[in-house]
Enzyme design. Structure first.
Site, mmCIF file in Angstrom:
data_model
loop_
_atom_site.group_PDB
_atom_site.id
_atom_site.type_symbol
_atom_site.label_atom_id
_atom_site.label_comp_id
_atom_site.label_asym_id
_atom_site.label_seq_id
_atom_site.Cartn_x
_atom_site.Cartn_y
_atom_site.Cartn_z
ATOM 1 N N ASP A 45 0.851 -1.198 0.000
ATOM 2 C CA ASP A 45 0.000 0.000 0.000
ATOM 3 C C ASP A 45 0.884 1.244 0.000
ATOM 4 O OD1 ASP A 45 -2.501 1.579 0.413
ATOM 5 O OD2 ASP A 45 -1.425 2.152 2.224
ATOM 6 N N TYR A 50 3.059 9.914 -0.728
ATOM 7 C CA TYR A 50 4.203 9.389 0.030
ATOM 8 C C TYR A 50 5.509 9.585 -0.743
ATOM 9 C CZ TYR A 50 0.547 6.703 2.550
ATOM 10 O OH TYR A 50 -0.573 6.311 3.246
ATOM 11 N N LYS A 75 -2.776 5.648 -4.023
ATOM 12 C CA LYS A 75 -3.839 6.617 -3.747
ATOM 13 C C LYS A 75 -3.598 7.903 -4.526
ATOM 14 C CE LYS A 75 -3.485 4.947 1.013
ATOM 15 N NZ LYS A 75 -2.054 4.709 1.176
ATOM 16 N N HIS A 108 -7.466 9.417 -1.694
ATOM 17 C CA HIS A 108 -6.784 9.433 -0.392
ATOM 18 C C HIS A 108 -7.642 10.052 0.720
ATOM 19 C CE1 HIS A 108 -2.390 9.389 1.215
ATOM 20 N NE2 HIS A 108 -3.208 9.295 2.225
ATOM 21 N N ILE A 238 -2.556 -3.181 7.048
ATOM 22 C CA ILE A 238 -1.369 -2.809 6.268
ATOM 23 C C ILE A 238 -0.289 -2.244 7.198
ATOM 24 C CG2 ILE A 238 -2.288 -2.466 3.931
ATOM 25 C CD1 ILE A 238 -3.011 0.430 4.767
ATOM 26 N N SER A 241 6.633 -0.995 8.452
ATOM 27 C CA SER A 241 7.893 -0.993 9.193
ATOM 28 C C SER A 241 9.048 -0.932 8.212
ATOM 29 C CB SER A 241 8.018 -2.251 10.058
ATOM 30 O OG SER A 241 9.236 -2.196 10.773
ATOM 31 N N VAL A 242 10.138 -0.336 8.678
ATOM 32 C CA VAL A 242 11.389 -0.393 7.890
ATOM 33 C C VAL A 242 12.365 -1.356 8.577
ATOM 34 C CG1 VAL A 242 11.178 1.914 6.874
ATOM 35 C CG2 VAL A 242 12.326 1.648 9.093
ATOM 36 N N ARG A 246 10.682 -6.547 12.612
ATOM 37 C CA ARG A 246 9.265 -6.185 12.803
ATOM 38 C C ARG A 246 8.430 -6.548 11.577
ATOM 39 N NH1 ARG A 246 10.043 -0.089 15.188
ATOM 40 N NH2 ARG A 246 10.361 -0.653 17.379
ATOM 41 N N ASN A 250 5.222 -8.853 12.184
ATOM 42 C CA ASN A 250 3.855 -8.440 11.834
ATOM 43 C C ASN A 250 3.181 -9.425 10.871
ATOM 44 O OD1 ASN A 250 4.326 -6.221 13.425
ATOM 45 N ND2 ASN A 250 4.756 -4.825 11.713
HETATM 46 P P1 NDP Z 1 1.385 1.352 11.915
HETATM 47 O O1 NDP Z 1 0.300 1.070 12.886
HETATM 48 O O2 NDP Z 1 1.616 0.393 10.821
HETATM 49 O O3 NDP Z 1 2.731 1.590 12.750
HETATM 50 C C1 NDP Z 1 3.938 1.910 12.132
HETATM 51 C C2 NDP Z 1 4.922 2.308 13.213
HETATM 52 O O4 NDP Z 1 5.109 1.212 14.111
HETATM 53 C C3 NDP Z 1 6.299 2.645 12.707
HETATM 54 O O5 NDP Z 1 6.810 3.665 13.577
HETATM 55 C C4 NDP Z 1 7.080 1.343 12.890
HETATM 56 O O6 NDP Z 1 8.449 1.628 13.120
HETATM 57 C C5 NDP Z 1 6.452 0.780 14.140
HETATM 58 N N1 NDP Z 1 6.347 -0.685 14.166
HETATM 59 C C6 NDP Z 1 6.017 -1.496 13.137
HETATM 60 N N2 NDP Z 1 5.926 -2.772 13.544
HETATM 61 C C7 NDP Z 1 6.193 -2.768 14.876
HETATM 62 C C8 NDP Z 1 6.233 -3.786 15.848
HETATM 63 N N3 NDP Z 1 5.992 -5.060 15.517
HETATM 64 N N4 NDP Z 1 6.538 -3.438 17.127
HETATM 65 C C9 NDP Z 1 6.774 -2.145 17.456
HETATM 66 N N5 NDP Z 1 6.744 -1.126 16.562
HETATM 67 C C10 NDP Z 1 6.444 -1.439 15.283
HETATM 68 O O7 NDP Z 1 1.107 2.828 11.390
HETATM 69 P P2 NDP Z 1 1.051 3.598 9.985
HETATM 70 O O8 NDP Z 1 0.457 4.900 10.312
HETATM 71 O O9 NDP Z 1 2.323 3.545 9.265
HETATM 72 O O10 NDP Z 1 -0.044 2.826 9.145
HETATM 73 C C11 NDP Z 1 0.243 1.716 8.317
HETATM 74 C C12 NDP Z 1 0.015 2.063 6.861
HETATM 75 O O11 NDP Z 1 -1.289 2.569 6.650
HETATM 76 C C13 NDP Z 1 0.903 3.200 6.320
HETATM 77 O O12 NDP Z 1 2.243 2.817 6.107
HETATM 78 C C14 NDP Z 1 0.159 3.567 5.075
HETATM 79 O O13 NDP Z 1 0.377 2.615 4.066
HETATM 80 C C15 NDP Z 1 -1.277 3.525 5.589
HETATM 81 N N6 NDP Z 1 -1.740 4.855 6.099
HETATM 82 C C16 NDP Z 1 -2.757 5.463 5.401
HETATM 83 C C17 NDP Z 1 -3.263 6.666 5.804
HETATM 84 C C18 NDP Z 1 -4.372 7.271 5.031
HETATM 85 O O14 NDP Z 1 -4.703 8.439 5.273
HETATM 86 N N7 NDP Z 1 -4.991 6.559 4.116
HETATM 87 C C19 NDP Z 1 -2.714 7.385 6.962
HETATM 88 C C20 NDP Z 1 -1.666 6.660 7.657
HETATM 89 C C21 NDP Z 1 -1.233 5.436 7.222
HETATM 90 P P3 NDP Z 1 9.671 1.206 12.121
HETATM 91 O O15 NDP Z 1 9.216 1.456 10.718
HETATM 92 O O16 NDP Z 1 10.761 2.122 12.563
HETATM 93 O O17 NDP Z 1 9.952 -0.242 12.397
#
Ligand code: NDP
Length: 294
Positions: A45, A50, A75, A108, A238, A241-242, A246, A250
């Site tokens: 996604d 982005y 989007k 979006h 969705i 993580s980078v 993790r 997930n």
């Molecule tokens: P998430 O709930 O997926 O959380 C992501 C954050 O959690 C990052 O900081 C990541 O850090 C950390 N993380 C990931 N896995 C773990 C784990 N197992 N344990 C602890 N920390 C973890 O949030 P997002 O807001 O990124 O949402 C996911 C996706 O949804 C986005 O990437 C995007 O594709 C979509 N999105 C869509 C929106 C919209 O308006 N339509 C708005 C926001 C998001 P790190 O990367 O450093 O590991």
């Protein structure tokens, strides 16, 4: 492992777990998506806003996995709303992704103050679907009233509504309206990312005592418990993580089941407080962003 699939309202299937790349810097996107694909994810996604669609496309080509086995979602940003500009937004996205067809293209955000533009943009998505350029169309951050208006002015029911859903903000009313229309709810911030990467009025879902207690019972992590909660309630997720460990964690969510009581305990954590912008404040003046050509 076989990933559970959801059947969208036009008959096509989508993996129930995908991989998000919001805030993944363009230069890190290819590596993150390559790791996700080698872990087993088959749905990515991304979004024009982005600014990392190119990195997603590179990773998909580098993976050697047949294009038909990967579900690509992106989007259209609000700056590109309007019939012709949204048709062109498809060209920009497909060009950056390096594909002829996008599996799921969604709007979006609604533009509540200029809903006519939102409708024009959605009509362009309907045309792209009719032309076979996309396999499914949908929306994001649409509230019940936006869905109602969209349905009264356009022909095709969105396949997906991507909305903020995590234990502290469940959006039950929007989930219900999605269900009434036959729309799959796709949870963004599924593990509550927005509760810890943005300052808000409540703490991090990862530290929640109820979620941690349930996680300990199963020898799983809080993130895995939250993902399980969505999956068992029929939502698509969705997580982003980078971090390779993790990304794997997930995806490792198919070997345990929460009980009905535990699902209810997590439902009860809802605070009703949104982490993302209130839908009404989204305007071109505040959130406009020029999306580069491919
Ligand atoms: P998430 O709930 O997926 O959380 C992501 C954050 O959690 C990052 O900081 C990541 O850090 C950390 N993380 C990931 N896995 C773990 C784990 N197992 N344990 C602890 N920390 C973890 O949030 P997002 O807001 O990124 O949402 C996911 C996706 O949804 C986005 O990437 C995007 O594709 C979509 N999105 C869509 C929106 C919209 O308006 N339509 C708005 C926001 C998001 P790190 O990367 O450093 O590991």
């Amino acid at each position: 492992m076989t990933i559970p699939q959801l059947t969208l309202n036009n008959g096509i299937t989508m993996p129930q777990i995908g991989f998000g790349v919001y805030q993944t810097p363009p230069q890190e996107t290819t590596a993150a998506v390559e790791t996700a694909l080698s872990t087993g994810y088959r749905h990515i996604d991304t979004a024009a806003a982005y600014l990392n669609e190119r990195g997603v496309g590179d990773a998909i080509r580098n993976s050697g996995i047949p294009r038909s086995e990967i579900f690509i979602e992106t989007k259209v940003w609000i700056t590109d709303y309007g019939y012709d500009t949204t048709l062109h937004a498809f060209d920009k996205a497909a060009g950056k992704l390096g594909v002829d067809q996008i599996d799921l293209l969604i709007l979006h955000q609604a533009l509540p103050g200029e809903f006519g533009r939102t409708i024009d943009a959605y009509r362009a998505l309907e045309q792209l679907l009719a032309d076979g350029k996309v396999r499914a169309i949908g929306v994001s951050n649409f509230m019940r009233e936006h869905l109602t208006r969209l349905r009264s002015e356009t022909s095709i029911v969105p396949a997906v509504n991507q909305i903020e859903v995590h234990p502290y903000f469940r959006q039950t009313d929007v989930l219900t309206s999605d269900e009434e229309y036959g729309i799959v709810s796709q949870a963004w911030s599924p593990i509550g990312g927005i509760t810890f990467y943005r300052d808000g009025s409540h703490g991090s879902t990862l530290e929640d005592p109820v979620i941690n207690r349930i996680a300990e019972n199963y020898g799983k992590t809080p993130a895995q418990v939250m993902l399980r909660w969505h999956l068992q309630q029929g939502r698509q997720v969705i997580p982003k993580s980078v971090t390779p460990s993790r990304i794997a964690e997930n995806f490792d969510v198919f070997d345990f089941d929460l009980t009905t009581t535990e699902l209810g305990e997590i439902d009860a954590l809802d605070t009703g407080v949104r982490g993302g912008p209130e839908p009404e404040v989204v305007t071109l003046e505040k959130f406009g962003l020029d999306i580069p050509e491919a």
